[in-house]
Design an enzyme around this catalytic site. Structure first.
Site, mmCIF file in Angstrom:
data_model
loop_
_atom_site.group_PDB
_atom_site.id
_atom_site.type_symbol
_atom_site.label_atom_id
_atom_site.label_comp_id
_atom_site.label_asym_id
_atom_site.label_seq_id
_atom_site.Cartn_x
_atom_site.Cartn_y
_atom_site.Cartn_z
ATOM 1 N N ASP A 1 0.826 -1.211 0.000
ATOM 2 C CA ASP A 1 0.000 0.000 0.000
ATOM 3 C C ASP A 1 0.859 1.258 0.000
ATOM 4 O O ASP A 1 0.499 2.263 -0.614
ATOM 5 C CB ASP A 1 -0.927 -0.001 1.214
ATOM 6 C CG ASP A 1 -1.906 -1.166 1.195
ATOM 7 O OD1 ASP A 1 -2.123 -1.733 0.108
ATOM 8 O OD2 ASP A 1 -2.449 -1.508 2.257
ATOM 9 N N LEU B 1 -8.821 4.839 10.788
ATOM 10 C CA LEU B 1 -9.393 3.654 11.428
ATOM 11 C C LEU B 1 -8.693 3.364 12.747
ATOM 12 O O LEU B 1 -9.331 3.048 13.751
ATOM 13 C CB LEU B 1 -9.269 2.454 10.490
ATOM 14 C CG LEU B 1 -9.778 1.110 11.034
ATOM 15 C CD1 LEU B 1 -11.284 1.157 11.251
ATOM 16 C CD2 LEU B 1 -9.422 -0.027 10.086
#
Length: 251
Positions: free
Chosen positions: A9, A144
């Protein structure tokens, strides 16, 4: 044009940061550790790339592309804050955020004090370690971890998530993608220096009276899907984050 990304990522985030304007579609192969945003296994590079490059003799198959929201920013120094409605001298900074913009206390041991404005209206004051302004893609990253909600990549929303707020009632909120968020260091802030990080890298230092303005960029990040944007997203949520993983209740 096509961007081929091999890594994790972070590699995809780095590749997206190379384009401050329009970006070609990205095909991302998983070669890192988490692979939340890289749906294609590296071993499948040949069958994936062959049709994209026109090697196959058969008819081309349609591709599903997810246009992921990115942010653009403007920096407003103290002397320009009151003139913010007419600021041709303050063009967007040539940095696009794929995951989030973080306004934080940096190396200071003090809480940061930040005014938060939405569409030219002051909505709250942050007192804590910082504030995350996250895209739907970034909703499964730092936001998150700080307690923010997960958003599907195609949901047109902007997430405001506080970092360690000195308040029990400061909960994350989701704004429409039409919102323009301005974060300002007030003149009476105890900490005189505040850092602004874009996708994990410190970019700007704010002093008292300075502010940044964050809005949706006209240049999204187009990523090629393996199945569909929804299937790919839930596969990552379940596989990488172990979302709602538990033993099934016995009858």
């Amino acid at each position: 044009d096509l961007v081929v990304c091999i890594g994790g990522d972070g590699t995809l985030c780095w590749a997206a940061g190379l384009f401050s304007g329009a970006m070609p579609p990205v095909v991302a192969f998983a070669g890192g550790s988490l692979g939340f945003l890289t749906p294609f296994p590296l071993r499948d590079w040949m069958p994936v790339l062959a049709p994209l490059l026109g090697v196959n003799a058969g008819p081309a198959q349609p591709l599903k592309v997810a246009c992921r929201m990115r942010f653009q920013m403007r920096l407003l120094r103290e002397e320009n804050f009151s003139r913010a409605e007419s600021e041709p001298e303050c063009p967007p900074i040539p940095v696009q955020a794929m995951n989030e913009v973080l306004v934080h206390r940096g190396s200071s041991g003090h809480l940061v004090k930040l005014e938060v404005w939405v569409n030219k209206t002051q909505v709250t004051m942050v007192q804590g370690d910082g504030l995350i302004i996250a895209t739907p893609t970034g909703s499964t990253a730092y936001s998150l971890a700080a307690g923010g909600s997960m958003l599907h990549p195609t949901v047109p929303g902007i997430i405001l998530t506080p970092v360690c707020p000195h308040s029990l009632s400061f909960r994350p909120v989701v704004l429409p993608d039409s919102a323009v968020v301005r974060v300002r260091v007030p003149l009476n802030a105890r900490s005189s220096r505040v850092m602004v990080a874009v996708d994990g890298k410190d970019r700007i230092e704010l002093m008292r009276g300075d502010s940044i303005e964050v809005a949706v960029s006209p240049y999204p990040l187009p990523t090629i899907c393996k199945s569909s944007v929804t299937e790919d997203w839930f596969r990552s949520v379940n596989g990488a984050l172990r979302w709602n993983l538990r033993d099934e209740q016995k009858g």
